[in-house]
Write an enzyme that holds these catalytic residues in place. Structure first.
Site, PDB file in Angstrom:
ATOM      1  N   ILE A   1      31.727  41.387  35.821  1.00 44.26           N
ATOM      2  CA  ILE A   1      31.421  39.956  35.873  1.00 44.26           C
ATOM      3  C   ILE A   1      32.561  39.241  36.602  1.00 44.26           C
ATOM      4  O   ILE A   1      33.694  39.204  36.121  1.00 44.26           O
ATOM      5  CB  ILE A   1      31.275  39.352  34.452  1.00 44.26           C
ATOM      6  CG1 ILE A   1      30.198  40.087  33.639  1.00 44.26           C
ATOM      7  CG2 ILE A   1      30.996  37.842  34.526  1.00 44.26           C
ATOM      8  CD1 ILE A   1      28.783  39.728  33.921  1.00 44.26           C
ATOM      9  N   GLU A   2      32.252  38.711  37.773  1.00 43.31           N
ATOM     10  CA  GLU A   2      33.207  37.881  38.520  1.00 43.31           C
ATOM     11  C   GLU A   2      32.706  36.449  38.383  1.00 43.31           C
ATOM     12  O   GLU A   2      31.791  36.030  39.093  1.00 43.31           O
ATOM     13  CB  GLU A   2      33.241  38.289  39.997  1.00 43.31           C
ATOM     14  CG  GLU A   2      33.725  39.697  40.260  1.00 43.31           C
ATOM     15  CD  GLU A   2      35.208  39.874  39.981  1.00 43.31           C
ATOM     16  OE1 GLU A   2      35.917  38.868  39.807  1.00 43.31           O
ATOM     17  OE2 GLU A   2      35.647  41.025  39.914  1.00 43.31           O
ATOM     18  N   ALA A   3      33.289  35.704  37.454  1.00 42.81           N
ATOM     19  CA  ALA A   3      32.768  34.362  37.182  1.00 42.81           C
ATOM     20  C   ALA A   3      33.745  33.292  37.679  1.00 42.81           C
ATOM     21  O   ALA A   3      34.649  33.576  38.460  1.00 42.81           O
ATOM     22  CB  ALA A   3      32.477  34.228  35.698  1.00 42.81           C
TER      23      ALA A   3
END
Ligand code: NDP
Length: 485
Positions: free
Chosen positions: A233-235
């Site tokens: 997850i690259e948020a």
């Protein structure tokens, strides 16, 4: 089969850029099935064979550079110069992943330890199979490529769902891959809205690489949890830049302005907050204000910032600026943006730390600069948000120390955002900014699972037998006492 379509429209003039299918869950399942069949031959190409295709892909992108720049500009609204820079950085990553995959992922020997001296132990990295990549619109080439290039180089097939705002760029990248000799099913693209992305999470892919907002990241993780599908997850972020009393103020101001306003502030690793030491605060703010006044958002070729890509983001910017002003902030440049998506840069100072402009991701051309009495206070305030993506420190003497104390996966000292352009560095965050890494050694290994092998070379102290004697146990105990007692 899909019958419905949607169009991507340009934020520059509202014109239709192109029309794409809204892929249904059945379409997505079929794409993943085809990718799974194609994955075997892609893997069988080996590192050298894949490197040949990935290098040809890179050359093809360069050969058609102007075409891609125009498409990125049309779909996102960003100035041509920003589109070009984004693509340049992407090419570096593509080259790095293809070149370094063999060294990083090939099987290597590891020590087997005193008790297992007779074993030959090794670890190798096996591609997952099919990786689902879900990407955002703000850097439609650079951001997904952080997963696509690394997943492909590691030996996976990928099915990519680009943002509904930039499907054309996703489809373009896939066509370039095919022109370069890659199989269409090894790098497939599915288009549509959120439900198409959700279908990809449930289509039996072996891993999902998601880049986007924290809220959607949670939905992706929940969907993947149903099948225990691993995720990266690259948020979002709320990154801070710290200015120490001995900092080069001109360089820090330049970096703050570029970090905050380039790409109209729609940068996950953009600078949204600055904490400047009281001794240099006034001079720093003046330098930032002067540079901010030089910027102009617009749709013409002379504009330094484009319009916001996603219309509803302008509402978020308006709400954050209004909230900050209501809580007593000083508008140093600009104020609450008017209607429309062309948002002029806003510089706010003395902003209440409880305001949304300090706590939540704005993702627009705004910058908050607050005064601190010490760098300890700067660290404390910078670290007091849920996000932990990246940051920057400007200091002559204490750069390294402050950088190590600043929360986040990537920190630049005396520059800004530079880590994203160094392919060998891992990219990713902590907290609400997500987990897992793209780029670098960690990014390649994110798309392969470690497989341990051990081979007995000759019989020694065999511990794994029901017929083990007391003598063997005694010898083992003596070794353990000698080593660790
Ligand atoms: P969103 O979270 O809205 O969307 C990201 C992607 O997820 C899009 O392709 C979207 O499709 C898709 N999607 C939407 N709903 C679902 C769902 N239920 N299941 C699966 N996929 C879904 O983010 P944005 O596109 O608005 O991108 C901006 C955000 O991305 C910002 O928060 C920014 O900080 C972050 N970002 C993070 C980066 C990083 O590396 N850490 C880099 C760049 C951006 P659709 O668009 O069709 O709705």
């Amino acid at each position: 089969m899909t019958t419905t379509t949607f169009s991507s429209t340009s934020p520059l003039d509202g014109s239709v850029v192109d029309t794409f299918p809204v892929h249904s869950p059945d379409d997505v399942d079929a794409a993943v099935d085809r990718a799974r069949r194609a994955a075997a031959s892609w893997r069988a190409l080996g590192f050298a064979g894949r490197r040949r295709v990935l290098r040809a892909w890179r050359r093809d992108i360069v050969a058609h550079l102007d075409d891609l720049i125009s498409l990125v500009r049309a779909e996102t609204g960003k100035p041509r110069g920003d589109a070009r820079l984004e693509i340049m950085l992407t090419l570096d990553h593509l080259a790095w992943a293809a070149t370094h995959a063999p060294r990083i992922l090939r099987r290597r020997r590891v020590g087997s330890g005193v008790l297992m001296l007779n074993q030959h132990a090794s670890v190798g990295y096996v591609p997952y199979g099919v990786v689902g990549v879900i990407g955002p619109w703000n850097y439609p080439v650079f951001t997904p490529m952080g997963s696509l290039a690394y997943a492909l180089a590691a030996g996976n097939a990928v099915v990519f769902k680009p943002s509904e705002y930039t499907p054309g760029v996703g489809a373009w990248l896939q066509r370039a891959f095919v022109r370069a000799g890659g199989a269409a099913d090894v790098f497939a693209v599915v288009t549509g809205f959120g439900p198409t992305g959700a279908a990809l999470c449930r289509a039996g892919v072996d891993k999902v690489a998601f880049t986007g907002s924290t809220a959607t990241g949670k939905a992706v993780m929940a969907a993947c949890a149903e099948t225990l599908t691993p995720v990266v997850i690259e948020a979002g972020g709320k990154d801070a830049l710290l200015v120490d009393e001995d900092a080069d103020l001109a360089a820090a101001a330049e970096a703050a302005v570029w970090g905050a306003y380039s790409n109209a502030g729609q940068t996950c690793i953009g600078i949204e907050r600055v904490y400047a030491h009281a001794k240099v605060y006034d001079r720093f703010v003046e330098a930032v204000a002067e540079r901010t006044r030089e910027l102009r958002a617009g749709t013409g070729d002379d504009a330094t910032l484009g319009p916001l890509t996603m219309p509803r983001q302008a509402d978020v910017v308006r709400a954050h600026v209004a909230d900050a002003l209501a809580r007593g902030a000083t508008p140093r440049v600009g104020s609450v943006p008017g209607a429309g998506t062309t948002v002029q840069p806003v510089l706010l100072t003395d902003v209440d730390e409880r305001s949304s402009a300090v706590r939540d991701e704005t993702f627009g051309p705004t910058l908050v600069v607050n005064r601190v009495a010490s760098m300890d206070e700067a660290i404390e305030k910078a670290n007091a948000v849920r996000y932990g993506l990246s940051g920057a420190v400007f200091s002559k003497r204490r750069g390294r120390e402050l950088a190590l104390r600043l929360r986040g996966g990537m920190i630049a000292i005396n520059s800004v955002i530079s880590f994203a352009a160094i392919p060998a560095l891992p990219f990713g965050g902590v907290g609400d900014s997500g987990f897992g890494r793209i780029h670098g050694t960690d990014g390649l290994r994110e798309f392969a699972y470690p497989k341990a092998l051990t081979r007995q070379r000759f019989p020694l102290l065999t511990l794994t037998t029901m017929r083990r004697t007391a003598t063997v146990d005694h010898i083992v105990e003596r070794i353990i006492r000698a080593l660790y007692g």
